[in-house]
Design a protein around this motif. Structure first.
Motif, PDB file in Angstrom:
ATOM      1  N   GLY A 197       0.781  -1.236   0.000  1.00  0.00           N
ATOM      2  CA  GLY A 197       0.000   0.000   0.000  1.00  0.00           C
ATOM      3  C   GLY A 197       0.807   1.278   0.000  1.00  0.00           C
ATOM      4  N   ALA A 198       2.128   1.183  -0.003  1.00  0.00           N
ATOM      5  CA  ALA A 198       2.968   2.379  -0.072  1.00  0.00           C
ATOM      6  C   ALA A 198       3.044   2.881  -1.509  1.00  0.00           C
ATOM      7  N   THR A 199       3.464   4.128  -1.671  1.00  0.00           N
ATOM      8  CA  THR A 199       3.661   4.691  -3.006  1.00  0.00           C
ATOM      9  C   THR A 199       5.079   5.256  -3.103  1.00  0.00           C
ATOM     10  N   VAL A 200       5.633   5.173  -4.301  1.00  0.00           N
ATOM     11  CA  VAL A 200       6.946   5.755  -4.562  1.00  0.00           C
ATOM     12  C   VAL A 200       6.746   7.240  -4.848  1.00  0.00           C
ATOM     13  N   LEU A 201       7.480   8.083  -4.121  1.00  0.00           N
ATOM     14  CA  LEU A 201       7.420   9.522  -4.359  1.00  0.00           C
ATOM     15  C   LEU A 201       8.545   9.984  -5.285  1.00  0.00           C
ATOM     16  N   ARG A 202       9.762   9.443  -5.057  1.00  0.00           N
ATOM     17  CA  ARG A 202      10.893   9.830  -5.914  1.00  0.00           C
ATOM     18  C   ARG A 202      12.083   8.905  -5.642  1.00  0.00           C
ATOM     19  N   VAL A 203      12.949   8.813  -6.623  1.00  0.00           N
ATOM     20  CA  VAL A 203      14.220   8.114  -6.485  1.00  0.00           C
ATOM     21  C   VAL A 203      15.280   9.188  -6.349  1.00  0.00           C
ATOM     22  N   VAL A 204      16.110   9.083  -5.323  1.00  0.00           N
ATOM     23  CA  VAL A 204      17.123  10.096  -5.042  1.00  0.00           C
ATOM     24  C   VAL A 204      18.498   9.504  -5.299  1.00  0.00           C
ATOM     25  N   GLU A 205      19.225  10.096  -6.212  1.00  0.00           N
ATOM     26  CA  GLU A 205      20.607   9.719  -6.520  1.00  0.00           C
ATOM     27  C   GLU A 205      21.445  10.981  -6.369  1.00  0.00           C
ATOM     28  N   GLU A 206      22.104  11.103  -5.244  1.00  0.00           N
ATOM     29  CA  GLU A 206      22.928  12.273  -4.950  1.00  0.00           C
ATOM     30  C   GLU A 206      24.274  11.801  -4.426  1.00  0.00           C
ATOM     31  N   PRO A 207      25.304  12.663  -4.460  1.00  0.00           N
ATOM     32  CA  PRO A 207      26.577  12.270  -3.876  1.00  0.00           C
ATOM     33  C   PRO A 207      26.382  11.842  -2.406  1.00  0.00           C
ATOM     34  N   GLY A 208      26.796  10.628  -2.095  1.00  0.00           N
ATOM     35  CA  GLY A 208      26.701  10.134  -0.731  1.00  0.00           C
ATOM     36  C   GLY A 208      25.407   9.434  -0.375  1.00  0.00           C
ATOM     37  N   THR A 209      24.420   9.434  -1.265  1.00  0.00           N
ATOM     38  CA  THR A 209      23.168   8.749  -0.951  1.00  0.00           C
ATOM     39  C   THR A 209      22.460   8.271  -2.212  1.00  0.00           C
ATOM     40  N   SER A 210      21.826   7.150  -2.062  1.00  0.00           N
ATOM     41  CA  SER A 210      20.979   6.589  -3.102  1.00  0.00           C
ATOM     42  C   SER A 210      19.827   5.914  -2.375  1.00  0.00           C
ATOM     43  N   HIS A 211      18.616   6.448  -2.526  1.00  0.00           N
ATOM     44  CA  HIS A 211      17.467   5.883  -1.832  1.00  0.00           C
ATOM     45  C   HIS A 211      16.178   6.186  -2.588  1.00  0.00           C
ATOM     46  N   VAL A 212      15.123   5.505  -2.178  1.00  0.00           N
ATOM     47  CA  VAL A 212      13.796   5.745  -2.736  1.00  0.00           C
ATOM     48  C   VAL A 212      12.944   6.325  -1.621  1.00  0.00           C
ATOM     49  N   THR A 213      12.373   7.485  -1.871  1.00  0.00           N
ATOM     50  CA  THR A 213      11.455   8.093  -0.912  1.00  0.00           C
ATOM     51  C   THR A 213      10.058   7.592  -1.241  1.00  0.00           C
ATOM     52  N   MET A 214       9.402   7.052  -0.219  1.00  0.00           N
ATOM     53  CA  MET A 214       8.067   6.476  -0.381  1.00  0.00           C
ATOM     54  C   MET A 214       7.118   7.134   0.617  1.00  0.00           C
ATOM     55  N   ALA A 215       5.828   6.848   0.471  1.00  0.00           N
ATOM     56  CA  ALA A 215       4.821   7.294   1.429  1.00  0.00           C
ATOM     57  C   ALA A 215       3.989   6.093   1.850  1.00  0.00           C
ATOM     58  N   ASP A 216       3.681   6.023   3.149  1.00  0.00           N
ATOM     59  CA  ASP A 216       2.810   4.956   3.640  1.00  0.00           C
ATOM     60  C   ASP A 216       1.363   5.255   3.227  1.00  0.00           C
ATOM     61  N   PRO A 217       0.401   4.402   3.538  1.00  0.00           N
ATOM     62  CA  PRO A 217      -0.978   4.626   3.084  1.00  0.00           C
ATOM     63  C   PRO A 217      -1.618   5.938   3.549  1.00  0.00           C
ATOM     64  N   GLU A 218      -1.072   6.591   4.579  1.00  0.00           N
ATOM     65  CA  GLU A 218      -1.609   7.880   5.011  1.00  0.00           C
ATOM     66  C   GLU A 218      -0.734   9.051   4.580  1.00  0.00           C
ATOM     67  N   GLY A 219       0.273   8.768   3.734  1.00  0.00           N
ATOM     68  CA  GLY A 219       1.097   9.840   3.187  1.00  0.00           C
ATOM     69  C   GLY A 219       2.342  10.185   3.968  1.00  0.00           C
ATOM     70  N   ASN A 220       2.666   9.440   5.022  1.00  0.00           N
ATOM     71  CA  ASN A 220       3.885   9.692   5.796  1.00  0.00           C
ATOM     72  C   ASN A 220       5.087   9.204   5.009  1.00  0.00           C
ATOM     73  N   GLU A 221       6.060  10.102   4.803  1.00  0.00           N
ATOM     74  CA  GLU A 221       7.232   9.762   4.007  1.00  0.00           C
ATOM     75  C   GLU A 221       8.216   8.886   4.778  1.00  0.00           C
ATOM     76  N   PHE A 222       8.886   8.015   4.035  1.00  0.00           N
ATOM     77  CA  PHE A 222       9.987   7.224   4.575  1.00  0.00           C
ATOM     78  C   PHE A 222      10.913   6.887   3.421  1.00  0.00           C
ATOM     79  N   ASP A 223      12.152   6.552   3.741  1.00  0.00           N
ATOM     80  CA  ASP A 223      13.157   6.248   2.726  1.00  0.00           C
ATOM     81  C   ASP A 223      13.547   4.785   2.793  1.00  0.00           C
ATOM     82  N   VAL A 224      13.815   4.217   1.632  1.00  0.00           N
ATOM     83  CA  VAL A 224      14.316   2.846   1.527  1.00  0.00           C
ATOM     84  C   VAL A 224      15.706   2.933   0.931  1.00  0.00           C
ATOM     85  N   GLN A 225      16.682   2.426   1.691  1.00  0.00           N
ATOM     86  CA  GLN A 225      18.073   2.495   1.251  1.00  0.00           C
ATOM     87  C   GLN A 225      18.633   1.111   1.064  1.00  0.00           C
TER      88      GLN A 225
END
Length: 149
Positions: A121-149
């Motif tokens: 039930g989560a949604t992908v908000l964006r894929v982040v590729e920056e110096p020092g980090t690579s992660h996917v920012t997601m939102a839970d079913p109520e819109g709370n953001e979290f990152d998957v690394q």
């Protein structure tokens, strides 16, 4: 001395959000049946304060999840270690979180984990590729953001 804590997440549907996060993290939903029974017997709470979920009594206004390896208070069902509490509030989430969870699953597992979380039930908000980090920012079913690394 270190201070014990729990992370409290305001939400509109605590039982549903606790279920999502329990499955997302591999945690256990807390069973508060004994506490609810004791408070019902003394008249502190009424029948409208709880419901039944998977055969167990659960609060309508709050739900907790805990790490399966951590201790639990057998009298209350409350986890005594790593724990998230979902607390009902009347208003929906507004704006960006000022605090979020980072799920460290490892680079080789990230894409599969993002797919699994999306199926929950989560949604992908964006894929982040920056110096020092690579992660996917997601939102839970109520819109709370979290990152998957």
């Amino acid at each position: 001395m270190a201070i014990a804590y729990k992370l409290v997440i305001d939400c509109t549907e605590p039982i549903a959000l606790a279920d999502f996060w329990a499955r997302a993290l591999g945690y256990q939903v807390e069973d508060h049946s004994s506490l609810i029974d004791r408070l019902l017997a003394t008249g502190v709470v009424g029948a409208g304060d709880h419901t039944t979920v998977d055969g167990h009594k659960a609060w309508r206004h709050a739900a907790g999840i805990r790490h399966p390896d951590d201790p639990v208070d057998r009298d209350t069902g409350v986890g005594l270690g790593r724990r998230l509490l979902f607390n009902a509030v009347p208003e929906p989430k507004q704006g960006k979180n000022r605090l979020h969870l980072d799920l460290h699953v490892g680079a080789g597992r990230r894409d599969a984990e993002v797919r699994r979380l999306t199926e929950l039930g989560a949604t992908v908000l964006r894929v982040v590729e920056e110096p020092g980090t690579s992660h996917v920012t997601m939102a839970d079913p109520e819109g709370n953001e979290f990152d998957v690394q």
